[in-house]
Scaffold this motif. Structure first.
Motif, PDB file in Angstrom:
ATOM      1  N   CYS A   1       4.199 -89.801  65.274  1.00 44.38           N
ATOM      2  CA  CYS A   1       4.319 -90.129  63.854  1.00 44.38           C
ATOM      3  C   CYS A   1       5.578 -90.944  63.575  1.00 44.38           C
ATOM      4  O   CYS A   1       5.567 -91.868  62.747  1.00 44.38           O
ATOM      5  CB  CYS A   1       4.309 -88.856  63.012  1.00 44.38           C
ATOM      6  N   ASP A   2       6.661 -90.619  64.267  1.00 46.47           N
ATOM      7  CA  ASP A   2       7.887 -91.413  64.118  1.00 46.47           C
ATOM      8  C   ASP A   2       7.659 -92.840  64.596  1.00 46.47           C
ATOM      9  O   ASP A   2       8.084 -93.806  63.952  1.00 46.47           O
ATOM     10  CB  ASP A   2       9.036 -90.761  64.891  1.00 46.47           C
ATOM     11  N   GLU A   3       6.967 -92.987  65.719  1.00 47.90           N
ATOM     12  CA  GLU A   3       6.680 -94.321  66.254  1.00 47.90           C
ATOM     13  C   GLU A   3       5.773 -95.111  65.309  1.00 47.90           C
ATOM     14  O   GLU A   3       5.866 -96.345  65.235  1.00 47.90           O
ATOM     15  CB  GLU A   3       6.026 -94.200  67.625  1.00 47.90           C
ATOM     16  N   LYS A   4       4.898 -94.393  64.595  1.00 49.05           N
ATOM     17  CA  LYS A   4       3.944 -95.048  63.701  1.00 49.05           C
ATOM     18  C   LYS A   4       4.553 -95.376  62.329  1.00 49.05           C
ATOM     19  O   LYS A   4       3.884 -95.987  61.498  1.00 49.05           O
ATOM     20  CB  LYS A   4       2.718 -94.162  63.503  1.00 49.05           C
ATOM     21  N   GLY A   5       5.814 -94.963  62.106  1.00 49.00           N
ATOM     22  CA  GLY A   5       6.484 -95.329  60.865  1.00 49.00           C
ATOM     23  C   GLY A   5       6.535 -94.249  59.800  1.00 49.00           C
ATOM     24  O   GLY A   5       6.489 -94.550  58.606  1.00 49.00           O
ATOM     25  N   MET A   6       6.673 -92.988  60.204  1.00 47.19           N
ATOM     26  CA  MET A   6       6.705 -91.896  59.238  1.00 47.19           C
ATOM     27  C   MET A   6       7.913 -91.996  58.305  1.00 47.19           C
ATOM     28  O   MET A   6       7.810 -91.689  57.111  1.00 47.19           O
ATOM     29  CB  MET A   6       6.706 -90.538  59.958  1.00 47.19           C
ATOM     30  N   GLU A   7       9.051 -92.438  58.821  1.00 50.25           N
ATOM     31  CA  GLU A   7      10.238 -92.556  57.972  1.00 50.25           C
ATOM     32  C   GLU A   7      10.002 -93.577  56.852  1.00 50.25           C
ATOM     33  O   GLU A   7      10.374 -93.356  55.690  1.00 50.25           O
ATOM     34  CB  GLU A   7      11.447 -92.951  58.809  1.00 50.25           C
TER      35      GLU A   7
ATOM     36  N   GLU B   1      -2.573 -87.816  56.212  1.00 47.98           N
ATOM     37  CA  GLU B   1      -3.597 -88.354  55.319  1.00 47.98           C
ATOM     38  C   GLU B   1      -3.380 -89.848  55.076  1.00 47.98           C
ATOM     39  O   GLU B   1      -4.345 -90.620  54.989  1.00 47.98           O
ATOM     40  CB  GLU B   1      -3.597 -87.582  53.999  1.00 47.98           C
ATOM     41  N   GLU B   2      -2.123 -90.262  54.978  1.00 47.52           N
ATOM     42  CA  GLU B   2      -1.826 -91.683  54.781  1.00 47.52           C
ATOM     43  C   GLU B   2      -2.219 -92.496  56.023  1.00 47.52           C
ATOM     44  O   GLU B   2      -2.795 -93.584  55.900  1.00 47.52           O
ATOM     45  CB  GLU B   2      -0.335 -91.876  54.485  1.00 47.52           C
ATOM     46  N   PHE B   3      -1.907 -91.976  57.196  1.00 39.47           N
ATOM     47  CA  PHE B   3      -2.291 -92.669  58.426  1.00 39.47           C
ATOM     48  C   PHE B   3      -3.813 -92.813  58.507  1.00 39.47           C
ATOM     49  O   PHE B   3      -4.332 -93.851  58.919  1.00 39.47           O
ATOM     50  CB  PHE B   3      -1.774 -91.923  59.658  1.00 39.47           C
TER      51      PHE B   3
ATOM     52  N   ASP C   1      -8.540 -95.017  67.269  1.00 37.01           N
ATOM     53  CA  ASP C   1      -8.471 -93.615  67.700  1.00 37.01           C
ATOM     54  C   ASP C   1      -7.432 -92.824  66.918  1.00 37.01           C
ATOM     55  O   ASP C   1      -7.647 -91.652  66.580  1.00 37.01           O
ATOM     56  CB  ASP C   1      -8.164 -93.532  69.195  1.00 37.01           C
ATOM     57  N   TRP C   2      -6.271 -93.441  66.619  1.00 35.74           N
ATOM     58  CA  TRP C   2      -5.219 -92.710  65.914  1.00 35.74           C
ATOM     59  C   TRP C   2      -5.656 -92.343  64.497  1.00 35.74           C
ATOM     60  O   TRP C   2      -5.440 -91.216  64.048  1.00 35.74           O
ATOM     61  CB  TRP C   2      -3.929 -93.526  65.880  1.00 35.74           C
TER      62      TRP C   2
ATOM     63  N   PHE D   1      -7.680 -88.292  60.652  1.00 31.03           N
ATOM     64  CA  PHE D   1      -8.751 -87.795  59.788  1.00 31.03           C
ATOM     65  C   PHE D   1      -9.145 -86.383  60.190  1.00 31.03           C
ATOM     66  O   PHE D   1      -9.290 -85.496  59.340  1.00 31.03           O
ATOM     67  CB  PHE D   1      -9.971 -88.725  59.871  1.00 31.03           C
ATOM     68  N   PHE D   2      -9.321 -86.167  61.488  1.00 30.28           N
ATOM     69  CA  PHE D   2      -9.707 -84.842  61.962  1.00 30.28           C
ATOM     70  C   PHE D   2      -8.618 -83.805  61.664  1.00 30.28           C
ATOM     71  O   PHE D   2      -8.917 -82.669  61.269  1.00 30.28           O
ATOM     72  CB  PHE D   2     -10.018 -84.872  63.458  1.00 30.28           C
ATOM     73  N   MET D   3      -7.359 -84.173  61.834  1.00 24.91           N
ATOM     74  CA  MET D   3      -6.275 -83.236  61.534  1.00 24.91           C
ATOM     75  C   MET D   3      -6.264 -82.863  60.053  1.00 24.91           C
ATOM     76  O   MET D   3      -6.069 -81.692  59.697  1.00 24.91           O
ATOM     77  CB  MET D   3      -4.930 -83.827  61.951  1.00 24.91           C
ATOM     78  N   ALA D   4      -6.463 -83.854  59.188  1.00 29.65           N
ATOM     79  CA  ALA D   4      -6.519 -83.575  57.750  1.00 29.65           C
ATOM     80  C   ALA D   4      -7.717 -82.698  57.423  1.00 29.65           C
ATOM     81  O   ALA D   4      -7.637 -81.789  56.585  1.00 29.65           O
ATOM     82  CB  ALA D   4      -6.590 -84.881  56.972  1.00 29.65           C
ATOM     83  N   LEU D   5      -8.845 -82.948  58.088  1.00 29.38           N
ATOM     84  CA  LEU D   5     -10.050 -82.142  57.883  1.00 29.38           C
ATOM     85  C   LEU D   5      -9.814 -80.691  58.297  1.00 29.38           C
ATOM     86  O   LEU D   5     -10.148 -79.758  57.555  1.00 29.38           O
ATOM     87  CB  LEU D   5     -11.201 -82.736  58.695  1.00 29.38           C
ATOM     88  N   PHE D   6      -9.228 -80.509  59.470  1.00 33.17           N
ATOM     89  CA  PHE D   6      -8.963 -79.151  59.965  1.00 33.17           C
ATOM     90  C   PHE D   6      -7.978 -78.434  59.063  1.00 33.17           C
ATOM     91  O   PHE D   6      -8.214 -77.300  58.637  1.00 33.17           O
ATOM     92  CB  PHE D   6      -8.399 -79.213  61.394  1.00 33.17           C
TER      93      PHE D   6
END
Length: 214
Positions: free
Chosen positions: A91-97, A127-129, A137-138, A143-148
């Protein structure tokens, strides 16, 4: 959700789920009433001598989620922590900050990135990602994590756990899980927690409340 993401989810066995719609759970008193009338062994809603069983078939009928042959694996504390670290790094690599900075401009009360615990990942970030993905895939994992975390197996926490990430990281495996039985088992496990908290001024509702309402 764009068409590319919908198509990918259909390929992964979630076509029926895409037709499920529930904007919000607006009536807390109804939720509390249903939770008060949940019984276990077997799981059911019991009101005035009438009972409605809560079974994997019911979950399948309501959500249309897969019920594959594999049970959700048990994740140890050490494994959960390692998965949590891995999720935070991604998430940090994907720009969470940057997401936090942008959100604070829109919603000043949002906790800042520097206020997060070392390996914490808020659900809204996931949810934003997912929202801005295009079927890669990411974005599907998110989506699956938000669903769970937000619908099928919710808790009182607003952060993603390491085991949730573990279940969802390999997107081709999610449809192989018996999610319908897992939802029933999770609800049954959370009934005792509800009984303990229900007498408080602000009881904590956990488990798949959306299923019970529908």
């Amino acid at each position: 959700m764009d068409n590319a993401m919908k198509d990918k989810l259909k390929d992964l066995g979630f076509e029926d789920f895409l037709g499920f719609s529930l904007n919000a759970i607006e009536d807390r008193s109804l939720v509390i009433f249903i939770m008060d009338h949940l019984k276990v062994d077997p799981l059911r809603i019991a009101v005035e001598g009438r009972e409605l069983p809560i079974t994997p078939h019911v979950v399948k009928s309501v959500f249309g989620i897969p019920n594959g042959p594999n049970t959700l694996p048990v994740v140890s504390g050490i494994e959960r922590n390692n998965h949590q670290i891995e999720l935070r790094c991604i998430c940090d690599e994907k720009g969470m900050e940057k997401l936090h900075d942008e959100r604070q401009l829109q919603k000043p009360n949002t906790r800042g990135y520097s206020d997060l615990k070392p390996n914490e990942v808020p659900r809204w970030v996931i949810e934003e990602f997912a929202k801005h993905g295009h079927g890669d895939d990411w974005s599907i994992t998110c989506f699956f994590m938000a669903l769970f975390d937000g619908l099928l197996f919710p808790t009182t926490s607003l952060s993603i756990t390491g085991d949730t990430y573990f279940y969802c990281k390999n997107i081709n495996d999610v449809c192989k899980f018996d999610l319908c039985s897992a939802v029933v088992d999770d609800l049954a496990n959370k009934v005792p927690k509800w009984k303990k908290s229900s007498s408080s001024n602000s009881p904590s509702v956990q488990g798949c409340v959306a299923l019970l309402l529908v």
